[in-house]
Design an enzyme around this catalytic site. Structure first.
Site, mmCIF file in Angstrom:
data_model
loop_
_atom_site.group_PDB
_atom_site.id
_atom_site.type_symbol
_atom_site.label_atom_id
_atom_site.label_comp_id
_atom_site.label_asym_id
_atom_site.label_seq_id
_atom_site.Cartn_x
_atom_site.Cartn_y
_atom_site.Cartn_z
ATOM 1 N N LEU A 239 -28.059 -11.741 3.095
ATOM 2 C CA LEU A 239 -26.680 -11.250 3.009
ATOM 3 C C LEU A 239 -26.175 -11.369 1.567
ATOM 4 C CD1 LEU A 239 -24.876 -9.892 4.951
ATOM 5 C CD2 LEU A 239 -23.934 -12.064 5.636
ATOM 6 N N HIS A 240 -26.860 -10.611 0.685
ATOM 7 C CA HIS A 240 -26.656 -10.714 -0.762
ATOM 8 C C HIS A 240 -25.173 -10.808 -1.157
ATOM 9 C CE1 HIS A 240 -30.881 -9.558 -1.346
ATOM 10 N NE2 HIS A 240 -30.681 -8.483 -0.617
ATOM 11 N N ASP A 241 -24.400 -9.806 -0.792
ATOM 12 C CA ASP A 241 -23.058 -9.661 -1.360
ATOM 13 C C ASP A 241 -22.079 -10.713 -0.862
ATOM 14 O OD1 ASP A 241 -23.372 -6.047 -1.306
ATOM 15 O OD2 ASP A 241 -23.962 -7.522 -2.816
#
Ligand code: RIB
Ligand code: CA
Length: 314
Positions: A239-241
């Site tokens: 969930l990079h962002d």
């Protein structure tokens, strides 16, 4: 009790993980979201802007929304349908977009927002840094109104779009260089930390079981987003962002290291690489606080606690 909210601008290329980051930011009591701007990256500017309006409609946040750069500063445009689908936000059906896109462009909205706010504003950038770079180039006098830039991008150990480069930086390396050399307070959430921020398939069901329309859609976004990553061997959806939001509002979940970071602009194999001088070999002072680690379980609890604020279905 929150003594003082942090004024922020959300800039991104939704994009499943941008969308979830914005959903979480919208119920983060420490944040006062002043404006939202779209940028091309995961998909074309038309699609990321439409997605931005749909996301804001879904979460009932009629925030000022403006369309940003349709292409990088110099690089040829590139999109990521293999990850985010044809729409850039494939998967669950979303409400018709009701939040209007302003006539003015993203950089104008950012500048007006910085000018109007009594305090310095933090930018949370979760796409290519084209809008942010254009803001710095067009309004250098407004740098003093930027408290910090928290961005998802880069990776000091590896890439994900080429072996050396992470997608957001690779799309617009020249923009990244302008931001990295801005002298502003920078917090980089690169792959070193975001690929540890995995949401497991079993946890998609946990999120869905929260019951609200938003939670069910987030679960659907995670399932779609995971398809690409599962095929690459990931055990969960990175969930990079959302990590960029956590870095600002729950920094205790992460470990950071101040580093001197440059971006490579040339080379057949390394264009877009964020090169960190881990041992100070170039003798340059650190310009970025780089998130290196995360307590994944606490990160997931943090996500759930935010999604619970959307209530349960009737
Ligand atoms: O490399 C991951 C980044 O690229 C994320 O911001 C994702 O949304 C894509 O923009
Ligand atoms: Ca993104």
């Amino acid at each position: 009790m929150i003594d003082k909210k942090i004024p922020v601008i959300l800039d991104g290329d939704p994009g499943h993980d941008d969308a979830i980051a914005w959903v979480l930011a919208a119920v983060e009591e420490k944040l006062d979201i002043l404006a939202v701007t779209s940028v091309s990256g995961n998909q074309t500017i038309e699609k990321t802007t439409l997605n931005a309006s749909k996301i804001l409609t879904l979460i009932e946040r009629p925030l000022p929304l403006a369309r940003g750069a349709a292409r990088p500063l110099f690089a040829e445009p590139m999109v990521a349908p293999s990850v985010h689908g044809k729409t850039g936000l494939d998967g669950p059906a979303l409400p018709e977009p009701k939040v209007p896109v302003l006539e003015k462009g993203a950089v104008t909205l950012m500048a007006e927002t910085l000018e109007a706010h009594p305090e310095a504003v933090t930018i949370i950038a979760t796409g290519p840094l084209t809008n942010v770079a254009l803001l710095l180039l067009t309004y250098p006098e407004l740098k003093e109104k930027i408290a910090a830039i928290y961005f998802m991008g880069g990776g000091i150990r590896h890439g994900n779009w080429t072996p050396a480069a992470e997608f957001n930086i690779l799309v617009d390396p020249e923009a990244a260089k302008i931001v990295l050399e801005s002298g502003l307070t920078l917090v980089m959430c690169g792959l070193d930390v975001t690929e540890r921020a995995l949401i497991m398939p079993s946890e998609f069901d946990e999120i869905e079981a929260l019951g609200s329309e938003v939670a069910k859609i987030v679960a659907g976004w995670l399932r779609f987003f995971y398809e690409f990553h599962a095929a690459k061997g990931y055990t969960g959806a990175p969930l990079h962002d959302a990590v960029a939001v956590a870095a600002l509002t729950a920094p205790e979940l992460l470990d950071f290291k101040a580093l001197s970071v440059e971006v490579e602009l040339t080379g057949d194999y390394c264009r877009g690489a964020t090169v960190a001088d881990w041992y100070g070999l170039f003798g340059k002072a650190p310009n970025v606080k780089v998130a290196m680690g995360i307590d994944r379980d606490k990160f997931f609890s943090w996500i759930k606690s935010h999604l619970e604020k959307y209530g349960r279905s009737a």
